[in-house]
Each structure stands twice: as C-alpha cells, then as structure tokens.
Design a protein around this motif. Structure first.
Motif, PDB file in Angstrom:
ATOM      1  N   PRO A  99       0.804  -1.228   0.000  1.00  0.00           N
ATOM      2  CA  PRO A  99       0.000   0.000   0.000  1.00  0.00           C
ATOM      3  C   PRO A  99       0.833   1.272   0.000  1.00  0.00           C
ATOM      4  O   PRO A  99       0.428   2.277  -0.592  1.00  0.00           O
ATOM      5  N   LEU A 100       2.014   1.247   0.621  1.00  0.00           N
ATOM      6  CA  LEU A 100       2.872   2.419   0.601  1.00  0.00           C
ATOM      7  C   LEU A 100       3.512   2.609  -0.774  1.00  0.00           C
ATOM      8  O   LEU A 100       3.551   3.718  -1.307  1.00  0.00           O
ATOM      9  N   ALA A 101       3.981   1.527  -1.368  1.00  0.00           N
ATOM     10  CA  ALA A 101       4.645   1.611  -2.667  1.00  0.00           C
ATOM     11  C   ALA A 101       3.675   2.029  -3.770  1.00  0.00           C
ATOM     12  O   ALA A 101       4.051   2.737  -4.710  1.00  0.00           O
ATOM     13  N   GLU A 102       2.411   1.600  -3.642  1.00  0.00           N
ATOM     14  CA  GLU A 102       1.414   1.901  -4.666  1.00  0.00           C
ATOM     15  C   GLU A 102       0.607   3.155  -4.354  1.00  0.00           C
ATOM     16  O   GLU A 102      -0.160   3.624  -5.198  1.00  0.00           O
ATOM     17  N   GLY A 103       0.765   3.687  -3.162  1.00  0.00           N
ATOM     18  CA  GLY A 103      -0.064   4.830  -2.761  1.00  0.00           C
ATOM     19  C   GLY A 103      -1.532   4.468  -2.784  1.00  0.00           C
ATOM     20  O   GLY A 103      -2.380   5.238  -3.245  1.00  0.00           O
ATOM     21  N   ASP A 104      -1.851   3.293  -2.273  1.00  0.00           N
ATOM     22  CA  ASP A 104      -3.214   2.744  -2.317  1.00  0.00           C
ATOM     23  C   ASP A 104      -4.136   3.572  -1.419  1.00  0.00           C
ATOM     24  O   ASP A 104      -4.074   3.488  -0.190  1.00  0.00           O
ATOM     25  N   THR A 105      -5.020   4.358  -2.041  1.00  0.00           N
ATOM     26  CA  THR A 105      -5.875   5.259  -1.265  1.00  0.00           C
ATOM     27  C   THR A 105      -6.971   4.533  -0.511  1.00  0.00           C
ATOM     28  O   THR A 105      -7.451   5.023   0.518  1.00  0.00           O
ATOM     29  N   LEU A 106      -7.389   3.367  -0.993  1.00  0.00           N
ATOM     30  CA  LEU A 106      -8.446   2.612  -0.303  1.00  0.00           C
ATOM     31  C   LEU A 106      -7.875   1.910   0.927  1.00  0.00           C
ATOM     32  O   LEU A 106      -8.432   2.000   2.023  1.00  0.00           O
ATOM     33  N   TRP A 107      -6.773   1.214   0.761  1.00  0.00           N
ATOM     34  CA  TRP A 107      -6.181   0.455   1.868  1.00  0.00           C
ATOM     35  C   TRP A 107      -5.713   1.374   2.988  1.00  0.00           C
ATOM     36  O   TRP A 107      -5.804   1.043   4.164  1.00  0.00           O
ATOM     37  N   THR A 108      -5.218   2.544   2.627  1.00  0.00           N
ATOM     38  CA  THR A 108      -4.688   3.483   3.623  1.00  0.00           C
ATOM     39  C   THR A 108      -5.770   4.381   4.208  1.00  0.00           C
ATOM     40  O   THR A 108      -5.466   5.239   5.038  1.00  0.00           O
ATOM     41  N   LEU A 109      -7.013   4.208   3.776  1.00  0.00           N
ATOM     42  CA  LEU A 109      -8.152   5.021   4.210  1.00  0.00           C
ATOM     43  C   LEU A 109      -8.005   6.486   3.806  1.00  0.00           C
ATOM     44  O   LEU A 109      -8.583   7.376   4.432  1.00  0.00           O
ATOM     45  N   ALA A 110      -7.244   6.736   2.746  1.00  0.00           N
ATOM     46  CA  ALA A 110      -7.142   8.093   2.210  1.00  0.00           C
ATOM     47  C   ALA A 110      -8.370   8.439   1.372  1.00  0.00           C
ATOM     48  O   ALA A 110      -8.637   9.608   1.119  1.00  0.00           O
ATOM     49  N   GLU A 111      -9.093   7.399   0.952  1.00  0.00           N
ATOM     50  CA  GLU A 111     -10.286   7.605   0.132  1.00  0.00           C
ATOM     51  C   GLU A 111     -11.470   6.859   0.737  1.00  0.00           C
ATOM     52  O   GLU A 111     -11.433   5.644   0.898  1.00  0.00           O
ATOM     53  N   ILE A 112     -12.491   7.608   1.120  1.00  0.00           N
ATOM     54  CA  ILE A 112     -13.740   7.018   1.623  1.00  0.00           C
ATOM     55  C   ILE A 112     -14.862   7.693   0.850  1.00  0.00           C
ATOM     56  O   ILE A 112     -15.303   8.797   1.184  1.00  0.00           O
ATOM     57  N   GLU A 113     -15.311   7.042  -0.214  1.00  0.00           N
ATOM     58  CA  GLU A 113     -16.254   7.660  -1.153  1.00  0.00           C
ATOM     59  C   GLU A 113     -17.543   8.100  -0.473  1.00  0.00           C
ATOM     60  O   GLU A 113     -18.076   9.172  -0.761  1.00  0.00           O
ATOM     61  N   ALA A 114     -18.053   7.265   0.448  1.00  0.00           N
ATOM     62  CA  ALA A 114     -19.336   7.566   1.085  1.00  0.00           C
ATOM     63  C   ALA A 114     -19.279   8.859   1.897  1.00  0.00           C
ATOM     64  O   ALA A 114     -20.310   9.490   2.132  1.00  0.00           O
ATOM     65  N   GLN A 115     -18.087   9.252   2.326  1.00  0.00           N
ATOM     66  CA  GLN A 115     -17.917  10.487   3.106  1.00  0.00           C
ATOM     67  C   GLN A 115     -17.291  11.605   2.271  1.00  0.00           C
ATOM     68  O   GLN A 115     -16.880  12.632   2.804  1.00  0.00           O
ATOM     69  N   ASN A 116     -17.203  11.369   0.968  1.00  0.00           N
ATOM     70  CA  ASN A 116     -16.625  12.355   0.051  1.00  0.00           C
ATOM     71  C   ASN A 116     -15.210  12.738   0.474  1.00  0.00           C
ATOM     72  O   ASN A 116     -14.793  13.902   0.351  1.00  0.00           O
TER      73      ASN A 116
END
Length: 263
Positions: A99-116
C-alpha cells in the motif's frame, strides 16, 4: 533552540515537545548522534515537525530511518516528503510495503467515497522490513519490534525498556484503533494483541494518538471484554465470527414462536 523534554530516556514526542497537537503522535528516538522517527502524520505538517526537530538541535543528516507503525494515511501521508527532505530510508512491516509503494488510497483510508473523502497518498518505497522479534538499533538503544495486528495487519508496536510505543492498539480512554475490513482489521488478532500488551511487564503505553498512560490490567480487561463482544455482533459484519440472534431466529421460526403478548 528549545529545551528537550523527553517523555522517557531517549524518547521525545514532538506534539508534546511543541506544546501543540499537530496530528498523530510522532516519536523521536535518539541515542548518541543517531535518531529516528516513528510516524510523521499528514504531509501538510511535515515542515512543522522538521522545524521542531531543528530547534531541538538534531542534525537532519543523522536521521537513521523513518518508521511507520502501519499504513494508515493519518500516520504516513507525509513519509515521501520527509524521506526526500532527510535523504533517509523507511522501515515498516511487510504488510505495509504494497500500500505504501502503490499509494493505495483505499487500503490506507485516504479515500472514503461515502464520506466524500479523497486525500493524496504519495507513493513511498520501504527499504527495510521488520516484524515481530526484530530489534532496531538507534545508537546503543535497542528498539524491540512487536507485530500487533488487529487494527490493521501491518500494525507494529515498539518496546524500549519499560515503555511500549503502542500504535493504534489502545488509547487512554479505552478506545481502540478503528476496525475496518478495508485496511486489514481482524477482531481475533486484535484481542490477541491486547492480551499480549496486558500480560507483558511493560509499565507505560505511548499510543499513536493522545496521552501516555499506565499499562493497568483492570483497565485493559475492560477493553478486552468489550472487544470480545464484537465477535458476536452484526455491527461488525464479516469481521464478526457469528450472530447469535440468527440461531435464535432459526429456532423460533421452526417452532412458530411469537414474542410473549403477541398473537
């Protein structure tokens, strides 16, 4: 320059040092002419923390490594920026590498669509992987690595003498790190980690959020008992092991039973 105020020998907490909460707890571990940071928080506060480090008279060139307790955005969004500034390396658990190498926004909780919610998650390479039982040397200081999964599968804690830098395992109010399947939470693993902390001879817990507190068995048991109940609650969906109400419903349907006073 500002006077150093260690919370324990060889350990500073930079929010406490600055007398201002800038984000998650950032621990600076030091001995002789070497130092390392545990977590850094959001990218926007990196410059603030670097300025604090300068004022504490730590040469930036002597940072041995940056250590991630786990791969949640509120702990590591600033890693790439700080790594570039300090020209140093990153250390984390193997489960945090992807997740760090890929900048995974879902795994790192950087992206939560339901909360915009949509935060940047800069990619960063992990040069050193550590797991349970490893020892990190900072000068002559031994930092013992504990793998304490539950909040995430990459959660690390770090023991230095009588204190455990305990990550998001537990806080002074008895709360624990968020349980969310999207970043590798596991309730059974969480309970095992909490019991390990409770049963250890560690005297003090220095969490990733909030104040330091004593490792008290009665206090720990209250949280463990509460979290144990999560295993049988629909609130936690697929992370729960069962939902006893459904067994009761099977029996009542088979017996044609209605509540007392109804029908």
């Amino acid at each position: 320059m500002i006077q150093r105020t260690p919370i324990f020998p060889g350990i500073l907490e930079l929010n406490f040092q600055a007398r201002e909460v800038l984000g998650c707890n950032v621990y600076l571990i030091y001995d002789e002419d070497e130092w390392a940071l545990v977590d850094i928080g959001y990218e926007e506060t990196v410059d603030d923390f670097v300025e604090i480090i300068r004022k504490l008279d730590f040469p930036l060139s002597r940072c041995k490594m940056l250590i991630a307790t786990h791969a949640d955005v509120d702990h590591i969004q600033g890693l790439a920026k700080l790594k570039s500034l300090l020209k140093t390396t990153v250390t984390a658990h193997p489960n945090a590498v992807r997740p760090l190498a890929e900048g995974d926004t879902l795994w790192t909780l950087a992206e939560i669509e339901a909360q915009n919610l949509k935060l940047d998650m800069p990619k960063v390479e992990v040069e050193h992987q550590v797991t349970d039982g490893d020892v990190i040397k900072i000068g002559n200081l031994d930092v013992e690595v504990w793998h304490t999964p539950g909040h995430t599968n990459s959660q690390l804690a770090f023991r230095i003498g009588d204190v455990l830098l305990s990550g998001d395992n537990i806080y002074r109010d008895g709360c624990i790190g968020a349980i969310d399947a999207h970043h590798g939470s596991d309730i059974k693993a969480f309970l095992a980690s909490l019991r390990r902390i409770r049963d250890s001879d560690v005297k003090w817990l220095a969490p990733s959020h909030g104040p330091i507190f004593a490792n008290d068995k009665d206090f720990m048991n209250k949280t463990i008992d509460r979290v144990s109940g999560y295993l049988k609650m629909a609130d936690f969906g697929t992370l729960a092991e069962s939902w006893p109400l459904m067994d009761q419903w099977d029996e009542e349907v088979a017996a044609g039973k209605l509540p007392d006073g109804l029908g």
